[in-house]
Design a protein around this motif. Structure first.
Motif, short mmCIF file in Angstrom:
data_model
loop_
_atom_site.label_atom_id
_atom_site.label_comp_id
_atom_site.label_asym_id
_atom_site.label_seq_id
_atom_site.Cartn_x
_atom_site.Cartn_y
_atom_site.Cartn_z
N UNK A 1 0.84 -1.21 0.00
CA UNK A 1 0.00 0.00 0.00
C UNK A 1 0.88 1.26 0.00
N UNK A 2 1.91 1.24 0.85
CA UNK A 2 2.82 2.39 0.92
C UNK A 2 3.53 2.61 -0.42
N UNK A 3 3.93 1.52 -1.03
CA UNK A 3 4.66 1.59 -2.30
C UNK A 3 3.78 2.21 -3.40
N UNK A 4 2.52 1.76 -3.46
CA UNK A 4 1.60 2.32 -4.46
C UNK A 4 1.35 3.80 -4.21
N UNK A 5 1.19 4.15 -2.95
CA UNK A 5 0.94 5.56 -2.61
C UNK A 5 2.16 6.42 -2.96
N UNK A 6 3.34 5.86 -2.75
CA UNK A 6 4.57 6.58 -3.12
C UNK A 6 4.61 6.82 -4.63
N UNK A 7 4.25 5.76 -5.38
CA UNK A 7 4.26 5.89 -6.84
C UNK A 7 3.23 6.91 -7.31
N UNK A 8 2.21 7.09 -6.49
CA UNK A 8 1.18 8.08 -6.83
C UNK A 8 1.62 9.49 -6.48
N UNK A 9 2.78 9.62 -5.86
CA UNK A 9 3.32 10.95 -5.57
C UNK A 9 3.11 11.42 -4.14
N UNK A 10 2.62 10.54 -3.27
CA UNK A 10 2.39 10.95 -1.87
C UNK A 10 3.67 10.78 -1.05
N UNK A 11 3.73 11.49 0.07
CA UNK A 11 4.73 11.19 1.09
C UNK A 11 4.24 9.97 1.85
N UNK A 12 5.10 9.01 2.10
CA UNK A 12 4.68 7.82 2.83
C UNK A 12 5.72 7.44 3.89
N UNK A 13 5.23 6.72 4.90
CA UNK A 13 6.13 6.08 5.87
C UNK A 13 5.50 4.75 6.27
N UNK A 14 6.35 3.77 6.46
CA UNK A 14 5.93 2.42 6.86
C UNK A 14 6.64 2.12 8.17
N UNK A 15 5.86 1.96 9.22
CA UNK A 15 6.47 1.84 10.55
C UNK A 15 6.05 0.51 11.17
N UNK A 16 6.99 -0.44 11.27
CA UNK A 16 6.63 -1.73 11.87
C UNK A 16 6.71 -1.64 13.39
N UNK A 17 6.03 -2.56 14.05
CA UNK A 17 6.26 -2.69 15.49
C UNK A 17 7.38 -3.70 15.59
N UNK A 18 8.43 -3.40 16.32
CA UNK A 18 9.47 -4.42 16.43
C UNK A 18 9.77 -4.72 17.89
N UNK A 19 8.80 -4.42 18.75
CA UNK A 19 8.99 -4.71 20.17
C UNK A 19 9.01 -6.20 20.40
N UNK A 20 9.38 -6.60 21.62
CA UNK A 20 9.36 -8.03 21.92
C UNK A 20 7.92 -8.55 21.87
N UNK A 21 7.67 -9.54 21.04
CA UNK A 21 6.33 -10.11 20.91
C UNK A 21 6.41 -11.61 21.13
#
Lengths: 179, 355
Positions: A22-42
């Motif tokens: 989704x982020x990649x498509x939005x970037x290609x559409x010209x938007x600013x994007x950020x993809x932020x994973x949770x990487x805490x202990x799970x």
């Protein structure tokens, strides 16, 4: 204008990939994007989640407590995050694994049996693509053809599974239009 | 070149390759292990060397060895790993070798946690190892800046023959953002024949080079320290980088913040502006050299009532801010750590209490 989408499920459901596409498509559409994973202990079997921010201007805080929309792939994710969603947003519910809906009345609930649809399309492993395309069709955040191209590009190294994912994509779009 | 969507850690790895770095030694630690994962695959494709050390202590000296031989070299680690490398950092600085160290900070002290933090400001800017030395410290606020600063770091390290540190945090390492790799940031390596132990075969003179940090003669050691000191004074004159945000207004409060934290502050400033409250931010992009004069000037604006340093720490950069404001305005602090990142709403509440 800024939109934030939280994708949540358990490890192995392809949450991070759906969000990235989704982020990649939005970037290609010209938007600013950020993809932020949770990487805490799970714990194994716990909830894995990831947030995508799509904006028409430089993204400030990438830490999002209250997303615009939620894509919940399993029950613990729905229960953990449903109350964080901003009023007016979409709560996407994978009804193959979640036998309930949200108590929220100020959001749009999109209930889709993504695992069942993916199995019918050829493999349960494409459930994340069904969820992605159904959510995208409902939220209209990105152009569907462009998104489909991004899915194809992602699997370019594994051409064998492209038809499966294309079918999953189309079925997701179809059900969102009737749901 | 078109934009690509990349994780901060992977983008740092790619930036090092684009900058002409052929040597990368590291030991894995969360939240920066993807740099090693990425470079273990990419560097051999580029004719470079990836080597995993048996510990961070060993990695520090592998860096020293390659730097002393005149090679472009980098390592990446996270807080506890950087502590283990600090002895080597002191030696490398004393021996005046260029190298790039990346610290993707996690919560401390001790093993701490794996979530983003800014608890290593003191360690990065004031030393960390023993003796009188400084690193040149660059602090990116996102993936694009992490790429640009990594590329600049090699040039700066060679200009000063001093290690350069990129001080990021776990969020910058783990987050994906669109990035471009600017071609114009790549520079040719400087001629190291005058000092590096890079082999006699290709050199015209037969002067032997010696890379060392031991100076038993007090006047020689004093001299070496004077040479280092002169370099730090030159950095203060030539290398200060910072960004001012919303500072052309009659702001009532000046925020100082860097890295991930500064992005949250940016959102708070925008939200306060929509309520009719003007605040501004000075974001140091170089933490050493620190934008001393710029902080002094920005704090002195007539409309400014107070300065507040907002950090993912218990109060570290605030000491530099206080030093630079020189008492002309009250300097406050707010911070959280251990992976807790203050929300834009919390910052707004803290700032309103200052008005």
């Amino acid at each position: 204008m800024q939109t934030e989408i939280k994708f949540a499920g358990f490890g192995g459901q392809g949450i991070l990939l759906s969000a990235k596409l989704l982020a990649y498509a939005a970037m290609k559409q010209g938007s600013f994007v950020a993809w932020i994973p949770s990487y805490g202990p799970e714990m194994r079997g716990g909830t894995a989640y990831c947030t995508v921010v799509i904006s028409d201007r430089l993204i400030g805080s990438p830490i999002i407590k209250n997303p615009t929309h939620l894509v919940a792939m399993n029950r613990p994710s729905l229960e953990k995050f449903e109350n964080d969603v901003k009023p007016g947003g979409i709560i996407f519910i994978n009804s193959s694994l979640i036998p309930v809906t949200s108590q929220r009345t100020d959001v749009t609930q999109l209930v889709v049996p993504v695992n069942d649809i993916a199995i019918k399309a050829g493999s349960v492993r494409a459930a994340n693509i069904v969820a992605l395309s159904a959510f995208a069709a409902k939220s209209k955040l990105v152009d569907l053809e462009l998104l489909k191209e991004c899915v194809k590009e992602e699997f370019a190294a594994k051409p064998k599974i492209i038809p499966l994912n294309m079918e999953a994509f189309d079925q997701g779009v179809k059900i969102a239009q009737t749901a | 070149m078109a934009k690509v969507l990349m994780k901060g850690n992977e983008a740092i790895g790619e930036a090092a390759i684009r900058a002409g770095c052929k040597n990368y030694f590291a030991y894995p630690i969360t939240p920066q292990s993807e740099v090693a994962e990425y470079l273990s695959k990419r560097l051999p494709e580029e004719g470079g060397v990836f080597l995993q050390g048996e510990s961070e202590v060993a990695v520090g000296y592998m860096i020293f060895g390659a730097a002393g031989a005149g090679e472009r070299v980098m390592t990446t680690s996270s807080s506890p790993g950087i502590s283990l490398m600090s002895e080597a950092l002191s030696y490398i600085t004393a021996a005046q070798c260029p190298a790039v160290f990346v610290n993707i900070m996690r919560g401390g002290p001790g093993l701490g946690g794996i979530l983003p933090s800014q608890g290593d400001y003191f360690q990065a800017t004031k030393g960390g190892g023993h003796g009188d030395y400084h690193l040149l410290v660059l602090a990116p606020d996102g993936v694009q800046e992490a790429v640009e600063m990594t590329m600049q770091a090699f040039t700066l390290a060679e200009k000063y023959r001093n290690p350069v540190m990129i001080l990021g945090d776990g969020l910058i390492g783990q987050m994906m953002e669109p990035v471009e790799f600017p071609d114009d940031l790549k520079t040719e390596p400087t001629n190291k024949d005058d000092w590096a132990t890079n082999g006699m075969a290709h050199r015209k003179s037969d002067k032997r080079n010696l890379v060392k940090s031991l100076f038993l003669d007090p006047s020689a050691l004093n001299n070496n320290n004077l040479v280092l000191k002169a370099k730090y004074e030159q950095m203060k004159k030539e290398e200060v980088q910072y960004e001012l945000y919303n500072a052309d207004t009659d702001y009532q409060v000046l925020i100082t913040s860097y890295g991930t934290m500064s992005r949250v502050c940016r959102t708070s400033i925008d939200m306060l502006k929509s309520e009719g409250i003007e605040t501004a931010m000075l974001r140091p992009k170089t933490l050493f050299p620190f934008p001393e004069k710029q902080v002094f000037d920005a704090a002195g604006k007539q409309s400014c009532k107070a300065v507040i340093s907002i950090e993912m720490s218990m109060g570290q950069m605030v000491e530099d801010v206080e030093r630079c404001v020189k008492g002309r305005r009250p300097v406050e602090f707010y911070g959280e750590c251990g992976g807790e990142i203050p929300s834009p709403e919390k910052i707004i509440e803290i700032i309103k209490a200052l008005l």
